[in-house]
Scaffold this active site. Structure first.
Site, PDB file in Angstrom:
ATOM      1  N   HIS A 216       0.858  -1.189   0.000  1.00 29.04           N
ATOM      2  CA  HIS A 216       0.000   0.000   0.000  1.00 29.04           C
ATOM      3  C   HIS A 216       0.891   1.235   0.000  1.00 29.04           C
ATOM      4  CE1 HIS A 216      -3.506  -2.412   0.654  1.00 29.04           C
ATOM      5  NE2 HIS A 216      -2.875  -3.035   1.633  1.00 29.04           N
ATOM      6  N   ALA A 217       0.793   1.987  -1.080  1.00 26.14           N
ATOM      7  CA  ALA A 217       1.589   3.220  -1.142  1.00 26.14           C
ATOM      8  C   ALA A 217       1.022   4.217  -0.137  1.00 26.14           C
ATOM      9  CB  ALA A 217       1.534   3.794  -2.551  1.00 26.14           C
TER      10      ALA A 217
ATOM     11  N   GLY B  59       6.273   4.166   9.469  1.00 27.35           N
ATOM     12  CA  GLY B  59       6.707   4.742  10.745  1.00 27.35           C
ATOM     13  C   GLY B  59       6.627   3.665  11.811  1.00 27.35           C
TER      14      GLY B  59
ATOM     15  N   CYS C 289       9.262   0.143  15.049  1.00 28.88           N
ATOM     16  CA  CYS C 289      10.038  -1.018  14.580  1.00 28.88           C
ATOM     17  C   CYS C 289      10.787  -0.786  13.276  1.00 28.88           C
ATOM     18  CB  CYS C 289       9.114  -2.221  14.454  1.00 28.88           C
ATOM     19  SG  CYS C 289       8.272  -2.576  15.994  1.00 28.88           S
TER      20      CYS C 289
HETATM   21  C1  UGA Z   1       5.997  -4.331  12.400  1.00 29.53           C
HETATM   22  C2  UGA Z   1       5.895  -5.696  11.691  1.00 29.53           C
HETATM   23  O1  UGA Z   1       4.800  -5.687  10.763  1.00 29.53           O
HETATM   24  C3  UGA Z   1       5.684  -6.810  12.699  1.00 29.53           C
HETATM   25  O2  UGA Z   1       5.706  -8.075  12.027  1.00 29.53           O
HETATM   26  C4  UGA Z   1       6.842  -6.767  13.728  1.00 29.53           C
HETATM   27  O3  UGA Z   1       6.686  -7.769  14.708  1.00 29.53           O
HETATM   28  C5  UGA Z   1       6.845  -5.395  14.402  1.00 29.53           C
HETATM   29  O4  UGA Z   1       7.030  -4.382  13.391  1.00 29.53           O
HETATM   30  C6  UGA Z   1       7.977  -5.378  15.409  1.00 29.53           C
HETATM   31  O5  UGA Z   1       9.141  -5.463  14.993  1.00 29.53           O
HETATM   32  O6  UGA Z   1       7.710  -5.406  16.615  1.00 29.53           O
HETATM   33  P1  UGA Z   1       4.217  -2.594  13.408  1.00 29.53           P
HETATM   34  O7  UGA Z   1       5.390  -1.676  13.593  1.00 29.53           O
HETATM   35  O8  UGA Z   1       3.257  -2.778  14.522  1.00 29.53           O
HETATM   36  O9  UGA Z   1       4.732  -4.072  13.022  1.00 29.53           O
HETATM   37  O10 UGA Z   1       3.395  -2.034  12.169  1.00 29.53           O
HETATM   38  P2  UGA Z   1       3.070  -2.422  10.653  1.00 29.53           P
HETATM   39  O11 UGA Z   1       1.671  -2.826  10.562  1.00 29.53           O
HETATM   40  O12 UGA Z   1       4.087  -3.346  10.083  1.00 29.53           O
HETATM   41  O13 UGA Z   1       3.221  -0.989   9.950  1.00 29.53           O
HETATM   42  C7  UGA Z   1       4.451  -0.279   9.963  1.00 29.53           C
HETATM   43  C8  UGA Z   1       4.368   0.955   9.110  1.00 29.53           C
HETATM   44  O14 UGA Z   1       4.317   0.618   7.732  1.00 29.53           O
HETATM   45  C9  UGA Z   1       3.124   1.812   9.354  1.00 29.53           C
HETATM   46  O15 UGA Z   1       3.498   3.183   9.375  1.00 29.53           O
HETATM   47  C10 UGA Z   1       2.222   1.516   8.170  1.00 29.53           C
HETATM   48  O16 UGA Z   1       1.362   2.559   7.842  1.00 29.53           O
HETATM   49  C11 UGA Z   1       3.266   1.314   7.075  1.00 29.53           C
HETATM   50  N1  UGA Z   1       2.757   0.495   5.950  1.00 29.53           N
HETATM   51  C12 UGA Z   1       2.443  -0.805   6.134  1.00 29.53           C
HETATM   52  C13 UGA Z   1       2.640   1.084   4.693  1.00 29.53           C
HETATM   53  O17 UGA Z   1       2.916   2.290   4.504  1.00 29.53           O
HETATM   54  N2  UGA Z   1       2.198   0.318   3.650  1.00 29.53           N
HETATM   55  C14 UGA Z   1       1.891  -0.998   3.805  1.00 29.53           C
HETATM   56  O18 UGA Z   1       1.504  -1.635   2.798  1.00 29.53           O
HETATM   57  C15 UGA Z   1       2.002  -1.572   5.075  1.00 29.53           C
END
Ligand code: UGA
Length: 454
Positions: free
Chosen positions: A255-256, A261, A264
């Protein structure tokens, strides 16, 4: 079932402790912050996570979950100790693991029988093995213990689902006893056929970093495609769909948006880059991912400013502050970076977030930011609305109502929640991410005329 101590009550610690208690173990969660422990005893949790209050309350009331700041006693009463303390980034990007070592020292000094120390904090490759050496210095002669690595893959906002139904369990263990305890602890997950990998300490640690850096790479890659789409007149959502249909690539994390952020991805990409440098190995891909993410956030500031003309003195309503929906976590949230960029250009920002506003009000970088009571209130008199976090309540806004309260109807939809046609039909100027218009097909004018006719 085991007596288990979980040290550190951040996201990973509290969720791990609550889940282990729910699996029937007797769990003591320890934190050096005594005031935080007292609040948790009163069932006031330090962060918002759907479903967590219920599971904490149930296990606390049924006597399987305890809170204390007395680490030594908790260790002496447990066979298993999970370390889940923070590993914040240092100025050079490397992870600060001092809290892990401080905990391990106290555990070593309280070994009254065999104990398994499970390192769950995300820490550089080599930390678990080094912890064993570190603990040996403080343990009594002949004291028996093992150190294992058991990385956590939970996602904020869906932490219980990702902990109770993970894609896999990774166990870094090098003694029969350590492996057998970790297998037993995870038994409820094997009953639901969760795959498991048992491997060396270093390999387990690297699996965690490789996973997060790969996911961050997918995001930066699709964001780069989005920028190309804008220049070349293509649609990034359709590109992602077509790309994701290849099963070797898969549709997720494509997803763009405004950039990733959270606590992690930013931290772990920098940490990998730092320990690769230390090992004299080039980490060109991860370094490029970091640079691409910074660039993406800057582009968002430009995008919003371009949509309002000369930015100085204009007002922008920012919808969504947390780094993603269903959490009040503001760490490394793109919204904070974007707001700072807007303020530097003289834009007046009014923000609204359904859950994280109280935390946001305390942040020094949001000092001059006003907060709205809801999306419409924030949008009052604004020259543009910018959706930065995809909270469900921003998906179905009443566009005609939004337009009525705004000074100029511009919608910067940085999460691509709306369709261009729908937004333009409501009389708005539409700005998405990676939503290019083919040459020759001019963007429809959001003209007042169109809405009047309608
Ligand atoms: C992330 C990983 O997804 C987990 O598997 C991992 O356990 C965790 O870090 C960790 O190391 O503890 P999290 O930080 O909770 O989890 O959040 P995500 O859902 O991965 O999203 C991270 C960021 O990527 C968000 O800002 C989200 O908006 C962005 N994102 C995610 C995008 O911009 N596009 C996407 O397609 C998916």
């Amino acid at each position: 079932m085991y007596n288990i101590t979980v040290v550190g009550t951040g996201y990973v610690g509290l969720v791990t402790g609550a889940c282990l208690a729910d699996f029937g173990n007797n769990v003591t969660c320890v934190d050096s912050d005594a005031a935080k422990i007292e609040r948790m005893k009163a069932l006031e949790l330090p962060f918002f996570e759907p479903g967590l209050p219920e599971i904490v309350e149930r296990n606390f009331n049924e006597g399987r979950l305890h809170f204390t700041s007395d680490l030594a006693t908790a260790v002496r009463n447990s066979k298993v100790v999970f370390i889940t303390v923070g590993t914040p980034p240092r100025a050079d990007g490397s992870a600060d693991t001092s809290a892990i070592y401080a905990v391990a020292k106290i555990v070593a000094q309280n070994l009254n029988g065999y104990k398994l120390v499970i390192q769950k904090s995300t820490a550089p490759v080599g930390t678990a093995r080094d912890l064993y050496r570190h603990m040996s210095k403080y343990a009594k002669k002949g004291a028996k213990f093992d150190v294992a690595s058991n990385p956590e893959f939970l996602r904020e906002g869906s932490a219980l689902e990702t902990s109770m139904r993970p894609d896999r369990v990774v166990i870094g263990a090098e003694s029969k006893e350590a492996e057998s305890i970790l297998r037993k602890i995870h038994e409820p997950l094997f009953l639901i056929e969760t795959p498991m990998i048992v491997t060396s300490l270093e390999t387990a640690e690297l699996i965690k970093y490789a996973s997060n850096c790969f996911l961050a790479t997918k995001i930066s890659f699709i964001n780069e495609m989005a920028n190309l789409c804008e220049a070349l007149g293509a649609d990034v959502q359709m590109v992602a769909k077509g790309l994701g249909m290849d099963r070797r690539i898969g549709p997720k994390f494509l997803h763009a948006g405004p950039g990733y952020g959270g606590s992690c991805f930013p931290k772990d990409t920098h940490a990998l880059s730092a320990f690769a440098k230390k090992a004299k190995v080039k980490s060109g891909i991860v370094d490029a991912v970091i640079a691409a993410n910074d660039h993406q956030m800057t582009r968002m500031v430009d995008k919003i400013c371009n949509s309002i003309g000369a930015p100085r003195g204009k007002k922008v309503a920012v919808l969504g502050l947390s780094f993603k929906p269903n959490t009040d976590d503001l760490r490394e949230a793109p919204a904070l970076y974007i707001i700072e960029g807007l303020k530097k250009r003289g834009v007046k920002v009014v923000a609204f977030d359904p859950i994280s506003m109280r935390k946001a009000e305390e942040l020094p970088q949001l000092k001059n930011v006003e907060f709205g009571a809801d999306a419409y209130d924030a949008a009052r008199g604004a020259h543009a609305v910018a959706i930065i976090t995809e909270w469900n309540e921003f998906r179905g806004m009443e566009l005609s109502r939004l337009k009525r309260v705004m000074k100029k109807p511009v919608l910067c939809d940085l999460r691509n929640l709306y369709k261009r046609d729908q937004v333009e039909a409501a009389g708005f100027e539409y700005v998405g991410v990676g939503k290019g218009v083919p040459a020759g097909l001019t963007k429809k004018k959001p003209a007042k005329r169109a809405s009047k006719k309608a």
